[in-house]
Design an enzyme around this catalytic site. Structure first.
Site, PDB file in Angstrom:
ATOM      1  N   CYS A 134       0.835  -1.206   0.000  1.00 51.70           N
ATOM      2  CA  CYS A 134       0.000   0.000   0.000  1.00 51.70           C
ATOM      3  C   CYS A 134       0.871   1.256   0.000  1.00 51.70           C
ATOM      4  CB  CYS A 134      -0.973  -0.028   1.176  1.00 51.70           C
ATOM      5  SG  CYS A 134      -2.312   1.192   1.023  1.00 51.70           S
ATOM      6  N   HIS A 245      -3.594  -5.216   0.867  1.00 48.49           N
ATOM      7  CA  HIS A 245      -3.070  -5.565   2.190  1.00 48.49           C
ATOM      8  C   HIS A 245      -3.263  -7.055   2.467  1.00 48.49           C
ATOM      9  CE1 HIS A 245      -2.483  -1.503   4.041  1.00 48.49           C
ATOM     10  NE2 HIS A 245      -3.342  -1.151   3.094  1.00 48.49           N
ATOM     11  N   GLU A 247      -1.662  -8.698   4.822  1.00 47.90           N
ATOM     12  CA  GLU A 247      -1.550  -8.915   6.276  1.00 47.90           C
ATOM     13  C   GLU A 247      -2.862  -8.722   7.014  1.00 47.90           C
ATOM     14  OE1 GLU A 247      -1.850  -4.666   6.108  1.00 47.90           O
ATOM     15  OE2 GLU A 247      -0.754  -6.074   4.831  1.00 47.90           O
TER      16      GLU A 247
END
Length: 322
Positions: A134, A245, A247
């Site tokens: 990002c 993202h 994660e």
């Protein structure tokens, strides 16, 4: 299915043996994650607000789940600090966030130094990988374009999407290692999640000259139908970036109207785990280590404790640094 699994394991074993024959395969990889200045929402619920930087714990868990350890990278240090990390770590991560990607922020200033050290180490034959997520992806595009910002405004916060694969996507490190079923999940399901207001359009990717150094591997679309680069990798160097993202999918659980698009399906989690495993494997191709076990131990994130911040921020937990 059993035969397919055996075949897959056999192919994997062959790849690993080949890799091991060419590299000093590192079974104790350590990845450095760049910190950044915390927002007021992160510090809001804490009695002691005297912290200068943070890392979302989801990034730490993401790479730990792939068998790597993590070193937090502090801000506003001298160049020797970042140079030493580039000589001792096995990979770097620029995480997402809400800081400037220029030298006007500690995140941007440290990122520029690390990026140069990554380029220098690779130019000397040291395989030192870098991943940007990002904001980190955006910073890599900024630095690679000669510190010129080619990002466009877009509306893609709290949005889950499939990936639209670019022509020639299989001619890449990422997709040659991605199992077919993971490619199917990533391209047919809303398996990636986005939280950004700026993006790199395919047109700007070309005009900026980034396409001379990087492969555009996949795109996504914002709420207004604007297409933007979702995934890229360097043509020659182990530098990778995703606008989405990975994660957050397994490790972030905020469920208000600003975070409820995060997919938690087994398929989406499988896609997320692939990216963690992919980068950890890239880090295993680097054999650098700290000069002593004491220095290694003192650098690791285990010396810090995560703070619970879900009530005031979008992160379940963060690590905070002074």
């Amino acid at each position: 299915m059993a035969g397919q699994a055996v075949l897959t394991l056999g192919v994997l074993a062959g790849v690993l043996c080949s890799v091991h024959a060419q590299f000093d395969f590192n079974l104790r990889p350590i990845i450095g994650i760049l910190s950044q200045a915390p927002s007021d929402s992160i510090l809001e619920g804490l009695e002691d607000k005297n912290y200068t930087s943070y890392i979302a714990a989801s990034y730490v868990k993401h790479f730990e789940s792939a068998g790597a350890r993590v070193v937090p990278i502090l801000l506003n240090q001298d160049d020797v600090y970042y140079e030493n990390l580039a000589k001792h770590l096995n990979g770097f991560v620029f995480p997402g966030g809400a800081n400037s990607i220029t030298n006007s922020s500690g995140y941007g200033a440290a990122g520029a130094k690390i990026y140069q050290h990554v380029l220098e180490r690779n130019s000397k034959g040291v395989y030192l990988p870098l991943w940007g997520t990002c904001l980190g992806f955006e910073m890599i595009t900024y630095l690679a374009a000669g510190e010129k910002n080619w990002l466009a405004s877009c509306h893609a916060s709290n949005k889950a999407d499939p990936l639209t694969l670019a022509e020639g996507f299989m001619d890449s490190r990422i997709f040659t290692q991605m199992p077919d079923y993971v490619i199917t999940y990533a391209t047919y399901l809303n398996a990636t999640v986005n939280f950004h207001k700026w993006c790199m359009t395919p047109e700007n990717f070309t005009v900026s000259g980034l396409n001379d150094e990087f492969k555009l591997l996949a795109t996504s679309f914002d709420f207004d139908g604007l297409e933007y680069v979702a995934l890229m990798e360097h043509n020659a160097l182990p530098i990778f970036g995703s606008q989405f993202h990975s994660e957050k999918v397994p490790f972030e659980w905020k469920n208000d109207d600003r975070h409820d698009a995060i997919p938690h399906s087994p398929q989406a989690i499988g896609v997320a785990h692939f990216f963690a495993n992919f980068f950890a494997t890239q880090a295993r191709l680097n054999s650098q280590k700290f000069p002593t076990e004491k220095e290694e131990t003192e650098a690791l994130i285990y010396n810090y404790k995560p703070f619970f911040t879900l009530e005031t921020s979008g992160f379940v937990q963060v690590y905070l640094f002074r």
